[in-house]
Design a protein around this motif. Structure first.
Motif, PDB file in Angstrom:
ATOM      1  N   ALA A  65       0.814  -1.219   0.000  1.00 14.41           N
ATOM      2  CA  ALA A  65       0.000   0.000   0.000  1.00 14.41           C
ATOM      3  C   ALA A  65       0.846   1.266   0.000  1.00 14.41           C
ATOM      4  O   ALA A  65       0.476   2.289  -0.589  1.00 14.41           O
ATOM      5  CB  ALA A  65      -0.948  -0.012   1.206  1.00 14.41           C
ATOM      6  N   ALA A  66       1.991   1.221   0.645  1.00  8.88           N
ATOM      7  CA  ALA A  66       2.849   2.414   0.711  1.00  8.88           C
ATOM      8  C   ALA A  66       3.375   2.818  -0.655  1.00  8.88           C
ATOM      9  O   ALA A  66       3.779   3.968  -0.865  1.00  8.88           O
ATOM     10  CB  ALA A  66       4.019   2.153   1.670  1.00  8.88           C
ATOM     11  N   ARG A  67       3.350   1.901  -1.600  1.00  8.55           N
ATOM     12  CA  ARG A  67       3.848   2.203  -2.949  1.00  8.55           C
ATOM     13  C   ARG A  67       2.799   2.869  -3.829  1.00  8.55           C
ATOM     14  O   ARG A  67       3.122   3.320  -4.925  1.00  8.55           O
ATOM     15  CB  ARG A  67       4.331   0.921  -3.631  1.00  8.55           C
ATOM     16  CG  ARG A  67       5.529   0.290  -2.948  1.00  8.55           C
ATOM     17  CD  ARG A  67       6.070  -0.852  -3.780  1.00  8.55           C
ATOM     18  NE  ARG A  67       7.263  -1.436  -3.185  1.00  8.55           N
ATOM     19  CZ  ARG A  67       7.989  -2.393  -3.746  1.00  8.55           C
ATOM     20  NH1 ARG A  67       7.631  -2.870  -4.939  1.00  8.55           N
ATOM     21  NH2 ARG A  67       9.061  -2.884  -3.155  1.00  8.55           N
ATOM     22  N   PHE A  68       1.562   2.907  -3.374  1.00  7.52           N
ATOM     23  CA  PHE A  68       0.509   3.528  -4.185  1.00  7.52           C
ATOM     24  C   PHE A  68       0.762   5.025  -4.307  1.00  7.52           C
ATOM     25  O   PHE A  68       1.022   5.713  -3.331  1.00  7.52           O
ATOM     26  CB  PHE A  68      -0.863   3.285  -3.562  1.00  7.52           C
ATOM     27  CG  PHE A  68      -1.954   4.102  -4.206  1.00  7.52           C
ATOM     28  CD1 PHE A  68      -2.331   3.866  -5.517  1.00  7.52           C
ATOM     29  CD2 PHE A  68      -2.572   5.119  -3.495  1.00  7.52           C
ATOM     30  CE1 PHE A  68      -3.323   4.624  -6.109  1.00  7.52           C
ATOM     31  CE2 PHE A  68      -3.561   5.879  -4.082  1.00  7.52           C
ATOM     32  CZ  PHE A  68      -3.935   5.635  -5.399  1.00  7.52           C
ATOM     33  N   ASP A  69       0.665   5.518  -5.541  1.00  8.17           N
ATOM     34  CA  ASP A  69       0.879   6.937  -5.825  1.00  8.17           C
ATOM     35  C   ASP A  69      -0.402   7.500  -6.433  1.00  8.17           C
ATOM     36  O   ASP A  69      -0.731   7.214  -7.588  1.00  8.17           O
ATOM     37  CB  ASP A  69       2.053   7.107  -6.798  1.00  8.17           C
ATOM     38  CG  ASP A  69       2.392   8.568  -7.047  1.00  8.17           C
ATOM     39  OD1 ASP A  69       1.658   9.454  -6.558  1.00  8.17           O
ATOM     40  OD2 ASP A  69       3.392   8.834  -7.747  1.00  8.17           O
ATOM     41  N   ALA A  70      -1.123   8.304  -5.665  1.00  8.86           N
ATOM     42  CA  ALA A  70      -2.396   8.862  -6.126  1.00  8.86           C
ATOM     43  C   ALA A  70      -2.217   9.778  -7.325  1.00  8.86           C
ATOM     44  O   ALA A  70      -3.160   9.988  -8.095  1.00  8.86           O
ATOM     45  CB  ALA A  70      -3.074   9.608  -4.987  1.00  8.86           C
ATOM     46  N   ASP A  71      -1.029  10.326  -7.515  1.00  6.95           N
ATOM     47  CA  ASP A  71      -0.794  11.208  -8.666  1.00  6.95           C
ATOM     48  C   ASP A  71      -0.756  10.432  -9.977  1.00  6.95           C
ATOM     49  O   ASP A  71      -0.867  11.023 -11.049  1.00  6.95           O
ATOM     50  CB  ASP A  71       0.531  11.967  -8.490  1.00  6.95           C
ATOM     51  CG  ASP A  71       0.476  12.950  -7.323  1.00  6.95           C
ATOM     52  OD1 ASP A  71      -0.650  13.399  -7.004  1.00  6.95           O
ATOM     53  OD2 ASP A  71       1.524  13.235  -6.743  1.00  6.95           O
ATOM     54  N   ARG A  72      -0.586   9.128  -9.894  1.00  8.83           N
ATOM     55  CA  ARG A  72      -0.464   8.319 -11.108  1.00  8.83           C
ATOM     56  C   ARG A  72      -1.747   7.581 -11.471  1.00  8.83           C
ATOM     57  O   ARG A  72      -1.811   6.897 -12.491  1.00  8.83           O
ATOM     58  CB  ARG A  72       0.670   7.305 -10.936  1.00  8.83           C
ATOM     59  CG  ARG A  72       2.022   7.956 -10.703  1.00  8.83           C
ATOM     60  CD  ARG A  72       3.117   6.937 -10.528  1.00  8.83           C
ATOM     61  NE  ARG A  72       3.286   6.093 -11.702  1.00  8.83           N
ATOM     62  CZ  ARG A  72       4.171   5.102 -11.779  1.00  8.83           C
ATOM     63  NH1 ARG A  72       4.944   4.825 -10.741  1.00  8.83           N
ATOM     64  NH2 ARG A  72       4.273   4.377 -12.879  1.00  8.83           N
ATOM     65  N   GLY A  73      -2.776   7.708 -10.649  1.00 10.27           N
ATOM     66  CA  GLY A  73      -4.033   7.050 -10.976  1.00 10.27           C
ATOM     67  C   GLY A  73      -4.876   6.770  -9.744  1.00 10.27           C
ATOM     68  O   GLY A  73      -4.467   7.028  -8.609  1.00 10.27           O
ATOM     69  N   ARG A  74      -6.063   6.212  -9.999  1.00  8.48           N
ATOM     70  CA  ARG A  74      -7.001   5.920  -8.922  1.00  8.48           C
ATOM     71  C   ARG A  74      -6.605   4.635  -8.202  1.00  8.48           C
ATOM     72  O   ARG A  74      -5.974   3.746  -8.775  1.00  8.48           O
ATOM     73  CB  ARG A  74      -8.409   5.793  -9.481  1.00  8.48           C
ATOM     74  CG  ARG A  74      -8.919   7.066 -10.113  1.00  8.48           C
ATOM     75  CD  ARG A  74     -10.183   6.842 -10.929  1.00  8.48           C
ATOM     76  NE  ARG A  74     -11.231   6.244 -10.120  1.00  8.48           N
ATOM     77  CZ  ARG A  74     -11.850   5.111 -10.424  1.00  8.48           C
ATOM     78  NH1 ARG A  74     -11.502   4.444 -11.508  1.00  8.48           N
ATOM     79  NH2 ARG A  74     -12.805   4.641  -9.647  1.00  8.48           N
ATOM     80  N   ALA A  75      -7.008   4.555  -6.944  1.00 11.43           N
ATOM     81  CA  ALA A  75      -6.675   3.373  -6.138  1.00 11.43           C
ATOM     82  C   ALA A  75      -7.285   2.107  -6.725  1.00 11.43           C
ATOM     83  O   ALA A  75      -6.650   1.048  -6.750  1.00 11.43           O
ATOM     84  CB  ALA A  75      -7.145   3.577  -4.695  1.00 11.43           C
ATOM     85  N   VAL A  76      -8.526   2.194  -7.196  1.00 12.87           N
ATOM     86  CA  VAL A  76      -9.181   1.011  -7.758  1.00 12.87           C
ATOM     87  C   VAL A  76      -8.404   0.511  -8.978  1.00 12.87           C
ATOM     88  O   VAL A  76      -8.213  -0.700  -9.153  1.00 12.87           O
ATOM     89  CB  VAL A  76     -10.638   1.335  -8.137  1.00 12.87           C
ATOM     90  CG1 VAL A  76     -11.243   0.178  -8.926  1.00 12.87           C
ATOM     91  CG2 VAL A  76     -11.472   1.588  -6.901  1.00 12.87           C
ATOM     92  N   SER A  77      -7.955   1.429  -9.825  1.00 12.89           N
ATOM     93  CA  SER A  77      -7.194   1.026 -11.007  1.00 12.89           C
ATOM     94  C   SER A  77      -5.912   0.319 -10.598  1.00 12.89           C
ATOM     95  O   SER A  77      -5.521  -0.693 -11.200  1.00 12.89           O
ATOM     96  CB  SER A  77      -6.866   2.244 -11.862  1.00 12.89           C
ATOM     97  OG  SER A  77      -8.051   2.869 -12.302  1.00 12.89           O
ATOM     98  N   TRP A  78      -5.256   0.840  -9.582  1.00 19.12           N
ATOM     99  CA  TRP A  78      -4.014   0.238  -9.083  1.00 19.12           C
ATOM    100  C   TRP A  78      -4.273  -1.182  -8.588  1.00 19.12           C
ATOM    101  O   TRP A  78      -3.519  -2.109  -8.908  1.00 19.12           O
ATOM    102  CB  TRP A  78      -3.449   1.107  -7.959  1.00 19.12           C
ATOM    103  CG  TRP A  78      -2.238   0.561  -7.288  1.00 19.12           C
ATOM    104  CD1 TRP A  78      -0.983   0.423  -7.813  1.00 19.12           C
ATOM    105  CD2 TRP A  78      -2.159   0.076  -5.935  1.00 19.12           C
ATOM    106  NE1 TRP A  78      -0.134  -0.105  -6.872  1.00 19.12           N
ATOM    107  CE2 TRP A  78      -0.815  -0.328  -5.712  1.00 19.12           C
ATOM    108  CE3 TRP A  78      -3.072  -0.032  -4.898  1.00 19.12           C
ATOM    109  CZ2 TRP A  78      -0.388  -0.840  -4.498  1.00 19.12           C
ATOM    110  CZ3 TRP A  78      -2.644  -0.539  -3.676  1.00 19.12           C
ATOM    111  CH2 TRP A  78      -1.318  -0.947  -3.495  1.00 19.12           C
ATOM    112  N   ILE A  79      -5.354  -1.378  -7.863  1.00 16.47           N
ATOM    113  CA  ILE A  79      -5.687  -2.692  -7.322  1.00 16.47           C
ATOM    114  C   ILE A  79      -6.064  -3.654  -8.447  1.00 16.47           C
ATOM    115  O   ILE A  79      -5.668  -4.825  -8.451  1.00 16.47           O
ATOM    116  CB  ILE A  79      -6.829  -2.588  -6.289  1.00 16.47           C
ATOM    117  CG1 ILE A  79      -6.347  -1.793  -5.063  1.00 16.47           C
ATOM    118  CG2 ILE A  79      -7.312  -3.976  -5.864  1.00 16.47           C
ATOM    119  CD1 ILE A  79      -7.448  -1.464  -4.075  1.00 16.47           C
TER     120      ILE A  79
END
Length: 202
Positions: free
Chosen positions: A81-95
């Motif tokens: 989770a710490a690697r998620f970057d909100a500037d690069r996209g939505r959380a759902v897309s990342w998941i």
């Protein structure tokens, strides 16, 4: 006579009421998960897992395996989770990207296992009928086997795929195809002979 003080009491205007806090976004939840917030993780799981499972099910097909992959995805979300970057996209897309990668990995692993089983089956067939198993083992690769299978009759393909890709016994294959077990044995034997010839084994 009405009390003037009552008429002078200020009106309660709805827009002056304190605003209710808005529910956390998925991005908020992921940020809290990165801090080890288990409650946020549960909330994120409840919100996103149906969509994640749906994507995985379309790729993997098997419901039980799809559930396993879904759990793997959320373990990775918890760990990464710490690697998620909100500037690069939505959380759902990342998941969902994680989910798709995990689903494809599961399919590839299953395919590799099926290829190994089929290669082993051909090897055992050769050991039973002649002495060329070393040549077969050296030449056979997964893609060549699958391509060679296309040269068989539909009936031979069904029997061999069920036996070596599906993991069924010859009796179970016979039950599934609603034919005598002797017919299944003949189809597998003849198919194996054609595979041997197609793969260039003398």
């Amino acid at each position: 006579m009405p009390d003037r003080r009552e008429s002078l009491e200020p009106m309660r205007l709805p827009w002056l009421r304190p605003a209710e806090p808005s529910p956390p976004t998925h991005e908020d939840l992921v940020r809290r998960v990165a801090l080890g917030d288990e409650a946020a993780f549960e909330e994120l799981y409840d919100a996103v897992s149906p969509q994640v499972f749906g994507l995985i099910r379309r790729v993997v097909r098997d419901p039980a395996q799809s559930e396993e992959v879904t759990q793997e995805v959320f373990v990775e979300v918890w760990q990464q989770a710490a690697r998620f970057d909100a500037d690069r996209g939505r959380a759902v897309s990342w998941i969902l990207v994680i989910a798709h990668r995990r689903a494809v990995d599961r399919i590839r692993a299953a395919q590799a296992s099926a290829d190994r089983d089929l290669r082993q089956g051909i090897k055992e067939f050769q050991e039973s009928y002649d002495d060329v198993q070393d040549i077969v083992e050296a030449k056979i690769e997964g893609e060549r086997v699958l391509k060679a299978l296309e040269s068989l009759t539909q009936a031979q393909q069904e029997a061999i795929r069920l036996a070596y890709y599906g993991g069924y016994t010859q009796q179970e294959v016979a039950n599934l195809l609603k034919v005598p077990v002797g017919t299944v044995k003949t189809r597998i034997r003849d198919g194996m002979i054609r595979l041997r010839d197609k793969l260039g084994v003398a």
